[in-house]
Design an enzyme around this catalytic site. Structure first.
Site, PDB file in Angstrom:
ATOM      1  N   THR A 153       0.840  -1.197   0.000  1.00 28.59           N
ATOM      2  CA  THR A 153       0.000   0.000   0.000  1.00 28.59           C
ATOM      3  C   THR A 153       0.872   1.243   0.000  1.00 28.59           C
ATOM      4  OG1 THR A 153      -0.107   0.429   2.390  1.00 28.59           O
ATOM      5  CG2 THR A 153      -1.607  -1.247   1.496  1.00 28.59           C
ATOM      6  N   ASP A 154       0.273   2.374  -0.279  1.00 25.13           N
ATOM      7  CA  ASP A 154       0.918   3.652  -0.020  1.00 25.13           C
ATOM      8  C   ASP A 154       0.740   3.961   1.469  1.00 25.13           C
ATOM      9  OD1 ASP A 154       2.233   6.085  -0.376  1.00 25.13           O
ATOM     10  OD2 ASP A 154       1.160   6.545  -2.218  1.00 25.13           O
ATOM     11  N   TYR A 155       1.347   5.047   1.918  1.00 28.98           N
ATOM     12  CA  TYR A 155       1.468   5.352   3.341  1.00 28.98           C
ATOM     13  C   TYR A 155       0.095   5.441   4.023  1.00 28.98           C
ATOM     14  CZ  TYR A 155       3.641   7.416   7.496  1.00 28.98           C
ATOM     15  OH  TYR A 155       4.095   7.653   8.767  1.00 28.98           O
ATOM     16  N   GLY A 156      -0.187   4.470   4.895  1.00 30.74           N
ATOM     17  CA  GLY A 156      -1.391   4.515   5.726  1.00 30.74           C
ATOM     18  C   GLY A 156      -2.694   4.395   4.969  1.00 30.74           C
TER      19      GLY A 156
END
Length: 753
Positions: free
Chosen positions: A282-285
């Site tokens: 995933t991308d950040y968070g």
């Protein structure tokens, strides 16, 4: 009769296939054995990716991160700089966890490590695939010398709206050019993993992130699947075919579902249609952000949705590590799904060679030998010069002579940290030159350099937003700065203005609603033009900007983007004629921000206005207050010579053709020309674009020299994708166009069968 050459080629291909099959079998056996000894929670731990935090070498094993690693609760860390620190954490994983599984160590190495290359958008304007591959290779060599084995690059998102700040990280608006660049960068980063100078690439952002509405970061994306497959997906697909080891999903929604949990994207398209065999992070968070989007409801539900859709690694939301074990008990996630994700992550580590040698990337001697070397810097300087695009050169003002008095004025003239551009996580700006220092070296003993800052970057109310990461520009009183600049300019023979965006005015969360030169810079430039002296504008930007007034009033405009650590010397190389500019735009420059989104490969309406139309036409597709055409078209760029094109010729039959044209350098300087081939399918089952780039050749021509440039046209170039992502060829007439840019073209018609 089959030739000996073909027979040998077939034999070699068989050997490679057998070798790959044997390697896959070895990897499968190793990973299966390892997983048979893992607990469910240890498998989930491999799916957890976290920022390492502020770790000192001697205290690494006592940190909270180390505690997770010891318990088998982390598969990777990222954005930790320093081989000693990384080695200390890797030792914790290998020597203190139960199974000794090594870590993936990632970083945002977007356009260099300490030797910084031009921002990716600038690199795309070089149209030089060998240079782009070289830049990625050097970036991988430097990052791996400092312990990194995984880089979050390349970003291949197509974008047709320059208001989006992350244009700076991508390759422009064209799917064909973007695909060639994607392949080059994957080759440069990864090689064949045999060397500790190669790293694993992470393609991003899958998918469609560059199509956010209004150019507003993280915003909604909504489009037809026909448009997805033909305009936006090709660079992702090309990177997958080139062997990208991992992929990062995007923040945006697609068909109303966040990409992080979009099974159609991650399984149906990526894995089933394109046969991607790596892992998805995933991308950040972004798993946590699904809740804000309005999907999932809570972290446990969102995490289950993401895993079941095909997400393998959770960056920073702690959703997988915190909830998946309970979800297995609840029956909302199967252990088989966790096994599949875990296997993909472990296979990535195997491919990198981390199980064979966990410290493969921890050779502490390499840092001094391989990072920010003279050779790396020379390559960065040479490549930066290739990316600059000469937009205007009235009366051949450029190249400037090294004589007389030259005034260098503007807020970008004496700033060190802004030269490299956005997204330079590991950069060392204290080692980089300011533009002023570069000018001083270039003019020493030959011409007098006069300098004044001239103005602030922009009005005080917004300036702080453009310096979020410390790339500040010294602030002074605007009236006093302007008075000083005008006094300096009055003494000069020629004025060079270093103006435009600061590094952080483009990049993530740097959307702009007005792409003109910032206010106080516009005011100063107008005053300098009034002096009646030759004015050269060096336009710093991370995106296409609106230069309509400048085109009408400034003598010469050189777009220098953000050229990296060697910007200062590279600009001087081009400005003073040691190198002829060869950059060509990879994105359309509008006349006004209100024209956006704008792109050359658009579809016709039922009431089109012909290209070049200046008058308004009622009940047709045009604006009341502007013409339709851009200020500078896709593919545009001038140099210090001129080129002429002969009549194009297309030969061939069926579905295989060759397009050729003779190009002549009609000027007095050696220079590169980028010969561009476009195509149009005027009658099809679905509406096709008015033109599409289908080939190009970057060719060096000496003064007076002519060369025949030949470009292939195959069934692939003559086809398009349907809404299911399947390639479709329809026989009939095609218009083949060759020329200098997307506007300056000659056309030949062919019939393909």
């Amino acid at each position: 009769m089959i030739s000996v050459k073909k027979t040998l080629t077939a034999m070699v291909s068989c050997v490679f296939a057998l070798t790959a099959t044997a390697q896959d079998a070895d990897m499968d056996k190793f990973v299966s054995d390892l997983m048979s000894r893992m607990t469910l929670q240890e498998k989930i731990g491999q799916l957890n990716l976290q920022v390492a935090g502020d770790i000192t070498t001697g205290q690494a094993q006592d940190t909270q991160v180390a505690g997770l690693i010891k318990s088998g609760g982390m598969g990777g860390v990222f954005n930790l700089k320093g081989v000693d620190k990384i080695k200390a954490l890797q030792k914790v994983a290998v020597e203190q966890s139960r199974l000794g599984i090594p870590l993936l160590v990632g970083m945002d190495v977007i356009h260099g490590y300490e030797t910084i290359f031009p921002i990716p958008f600038a690199l795309s304007c070089s149209w030089d695939m060998s240079a782009i591959e070289e830049a990625a290779r050097i970036a991988a060599k430097e990052a791996s010398a400092d312990g990194i084995n995984w880089v979050f690059s390349p970003m291949v998102d197509i974008c047709v709206d320059a208001r989006w700040g992350r244009v700076s990280e991508g390759n422009g608006e064209d799917p064909y050019l973007g695909s060639q660049i994607a392949k080059a960068m994957i080759r440069g980063y990864q090689g064949d993993y045999s060397s500790n100078a190669n790293v694993m690439a992470c393609l991003k952002h899958f998918a469609l992130y560059g199509a956010v509405e209004s150019g507003l970061d993280y915003n909604t994306v909504d489009m037809s699947r026909l448009r997805m497959f033909n305009q936006y997906f090709p660079p992702y697909k090309a990177a997958v075919e080139a062997g990208a080891g991992s992929i990062m999903s995007s923040f945006n929604v697609v068909d109303g579902i966040p990409a992080t949990a979009n099974k159609w994207l991650l399984d149906d398209v990526l894995r089933n249609l394109w046969k991607f065999d790596g892992f998805v992070a995933t991308d950040y968070g972004s798993i946590g952000e699904m809740i804000t989007h309005g999907v999932g409801g809570d972290l446990k539900r969102a995490s289950a949705l993401a895993l079941n859709a095909g997400t393998d690694m959770d960056m920073c939301s702690m959703g997988f590590i915190g909830t998946l074990e309970q979800s297995v008990k609840d029956g909302t996630v199967s252990e088989e799904a966790i096994n599949t994700a875990c296997r993909r992550v472990l296979e990535a580590k195997y491919k990198l060679g981390l199980f064979a040698d966990p410290y493969k990337y921890c050779d502490t001697k390499r840092r001094k030998r391989d990072i920010f070397t003279a050779d790396n810097r020379a390559a960065a300087r040479r490549i930066a010069a290739e990316t600059f695009v000469l937009l205007k050169n009235q009366d051949n003002l450029l190249p400037l002579k090294r004589e007389g008095k030259i005034a260098l004025i503007g807020p970008l003239a004496n700033t060190r940290a802004n030269m490299a551009g956005t997204w330079c996580v590991a950069y060392t700006p204290d080692k980089y030159s300011t533009l002023k220092e570069g000018f001083e070296r270039a003019l020493k003993g030959k011409a007098e350099l006069l300098y004044a800052q001239g103005c602030n970057l922009m009005a005080d109310s917004l300036r702080q937003r453009a310096a979020e990461f410390g790339k500040t520009i010294e602030r002074g009183d605007d009236a006093a700065l302007k008075a000083e600049a005008l006094a300096v300019a009055a003494r000069a023979d020629v004025i060079v203005c270093a103006m435009g965006e600061s590094a952080d005015m483009s990049g993530e969360c740097a959307s702009r609603s007005d792409l003109r030169l910032p206010d106080v810079q516009r005011e100063l430039l107008a005053e300098l033009v009034k002096l009646g002296k030759p004015v050269v504008m060096l336009n710093f930007s991370g995106r296409p900007t609106v230069l309509t007034w400048e085109q009408d009033n400034v003598d010469a405009i050189l777009n220098v983007w953000f050229g990296g650590s060697e910007t200062a010397d590279a600009v001087c190389d081009v400005l003073f004629g040691d190198v002829a500019p060869s950059g060509r735009l990879s994105m359309t420059f509008p006349r006004a921000t209100g024209q956006l989104p704008m792109y050359y490969n658009h579809m016709n309406t039922g009431r089109p206005v012909p290209e070049g139309t200046k008058d308004f036409r009622k009940y047709a597709t045009n604006w009341l207050d502007n013409v339709n055409d851009p200020l500078y078209p896709f593919g545009y760029g001038l140099t210090y010579t001129t080129f002429s094109y002969g009549k194009p010729v297309v030969t061939g039959s069926g579905r295989n053709f060759k397009a050729s044209v003779t190009v002549t350098n009609t000027g007095s300087r050696d220079a590169y020309e980028v010969v561009q081939l476009y195509m149009r399918d005027p009658v099809a089952s679905v509406v096709r674009p008015v033109k599409e780039l289908k080939g190009f050749s970057r060719v060096m021509l000496k003064a007076g020299e002519s060369k025949e440039v030949v470009l292939d046209i195959t069934e692939k170039e003559l086809s398009y994708y349907n809404a299911e992502g399947r390639q479709v060829f329809e026989p009939g007439k095609f218009d083949i166009m060759l020329g200098h840019d997307s506007r300056s073209l000659q056309s030949v018609s062919i019939t393909a069968e």
